[in-house]
Design an enzyme around this catalytic site. Structure first.
Site, PDB file in Angstrom:
ATOM      1  N   ASN A   9       0.860  -1.187   0.000  1.00  0.00           N
ATOM      2  CA  ASN A   9       0.000   0.000   0.000  1.00  0.00           C
ATOM      3  C   ASN A   9       0.896   1.236   0.000  1.00  0.00           C
ATOM      4  OD1 ASN A   9      -1.845   2.008   0.430  1.00  0.00           O
ATOM      5  ND2 ASN A   9      -2.646   1.212   2.369  1.00  0.00           N
ATOM      6  N   PHE A  10       0.881   1.978  -1.098  1.00  0.00           N
ATOM      7  CA  PHE A  10       1.767   3.139  -1.230  1.00  0.00           C
ATOM      8  C   PHE A  10       1.322   4.310  -0.339  1.00  0.00           C
ATOM      9  CE2 PHE A  10       3.985   2.503  -5.614  1.00  0.00           C
ATOM     10  CZ  PHE A  10       4.183   1.170  -5.354  1.00  0.00           C
ATOM     11  N   HIS A  93     -10.170   1.227   4.616  1.00  0.00           N
ATOM     12  CA  HIS A  93      -8.884   1.239   5.326  1.00  0.00           C
ATOM     13  C   HIS A  93      -9.036   2.040   6.617  1.00  0.00           C
ATOM     14  CE1 HIS A  93      -4.666   2.036   6.225  1.00  0.00           C
ATOM     15  NE2 HIS A  93      -4.412   0.945   5.533  1.00  0.00           N
ATOM     16  N   GLU A 141      -6.243  -5.400  10.201  1.00  0.00           N
ATOM     17  CA  GLU A 141      -5.138  -4.532  10.629  1.00  0.00           C
ATOM     18  C   GLU A 141      -5.511  -3.812  11.928  1.00  0.00           C
ATOM     19  OE1 GLU A 141      -2.972  -3.211   6.616  1.00  0.00           O
ATOM     20  OE2 GLU A 141      -4.433  -1.770   7.306  1.00  0.00           O
TER      21      GLU A 141
HETATM   22  O1  G3P Z   1      -2.481  -0.876   4.475  1.00  0.00           O
HETATM   23  C1  G3P Z   1      -1.308  -1.226   5.103  1.00  0.00           C
HETATM   24  C2  G3P Z   1      -1.192  -0.671   6.434  1.00  0.00           C
HETATM   25  O2  G3P Z   1      -2.145   0.127   6.949  1.00  0.00           O
HETATM   26  C3  G3P Z   1      -0.114  -1.120   7.293  1.00  0.00           C
HETATM   27  O3  G3P Z   1       0.756  -0.050   7.347  1.00  0.00           O
HETATM   28  O4  G3P Z   1       2.918   0.981   7.667  1.00  0.00           O
HETATM   29  O5  G3P Z   1       2.075  -0.660   9.323  1.00  0.00           O
HETATM   30  O6  G3P Z   1       2.798  -1.445   7.082  1.00  0.00           O
HETATM   31  P1  G3P Z   1       2.218  -0.328   7.889  1.00  0.00           P
END
Ligand code: G3P
Length: 224
Positions: A9-10, A93, A141
């Site tokens: 995810n950029f 998200h 997440e």
């Molecule tokens: O969508 C991916 C995300 O929210 C996780 O972010 O920076 O913890 O890998 P990160």
């Protein structure tokens, strides 16, 4: 998008905007071809077209709105990201949460035009509710771990296990991903062992000093 998969995810980091986004997408494309690992990139809306034309791995939108063509200034029309080359979209998200009804309409809209959906959930209960909407993927997440240094598979392994059970009890065809704090091959390996079918990652790749090396490390966890 075959599993196990790494979706990068950029977000909207400097390191993944403009020329930087194209460079990063090309690295992902190259490593996917070299290793046969399934990798996809979720890029900013304005960059979907440019990136889709330059790489052959799947490109995702980071969001869509459940609108139909017409008077919707500033919203993201699903047909538009599809025509720009997106094969799928992230939706709901943590950084762009939707109410349940809007999420439902967004998933329905995406299905109508054959755009795959990666719906995000914050925990197992949320994931179970979202599973009733039958997205193609659910990415779990925990919000407090996003952007941090400890991965979900280390800090909250039970969230992955519980989410896999909860989602599969509703619809075994939904593919389960997890993310937040994923930084290295061990994080990926553990996530897969816990039942995840891939990971959603951002800062561990985008903000890495050596992005190529960071992706290679994650690939090692995916295919070993
Ligand atoms: O969508 C991916 C995300 O929210 C996780 O972010 O920076 O913890 O890998 P990160």
């Amino acid at each position: 998008m075959k599993t196990p998969i790494i979706i990068v995810n950029f977000k909207t980091y400097n390191e993944s905007t403009g020329e930087n986004s194209l460079n990063l997408a090309k690295i992902c494309d190259k490593l996917s071809k070299q290793t046969q690992a399934s990798i996809a990139v979720a890029v900013q809306t304005a960059e979907i077209n440019k990136i889709s034309e330059s790489i052959s791995i799947p490109v995702l939108s980071q969001h869509i709105d459940p609108i139909t063509p017409g008077r919707n200034t500033g919203f993201i029309l699903p047909e538009s990201v599809k025509q720009a080359g997106a094969k799928a979209t992230i939706i709901n998200h943590s950084e762009h949460r939707l109410d349940f009804e809007t999420l439902k309409q967004s998933i329905e809209k995406a299905k109508q035009i054959n755009l795959k959906v990666v719906a995000c959930a914050k925990d197992a209960d949320d994931a179970k509710k979202i599973a009733s909407l039958n997205p193609d993927f659910i990415a779990v997440e925990p919000p407090e771990l996003i952007g941090g240094d400890i991965s979900v598979s280390t800090a909250k392994p039970e969230v992955i296990e519980d989410s896999v059970k909860a989602i599969k009890s509703v619809n075994p065809d939904i593919k389960v991903l997890c993310g937040a704090g994923v930084k290295n091959s061990d994080d990926v390996r553990k996530a897969i062992e816990l039942g995840s079918q891939g990971i959603l990652v951002a800062s561990g790749i985008v903000k890495a000093e050596n992005q190529e090396q960071a992706i290679k490390d994650l690939i090692n966890g995916l295919i070993s």
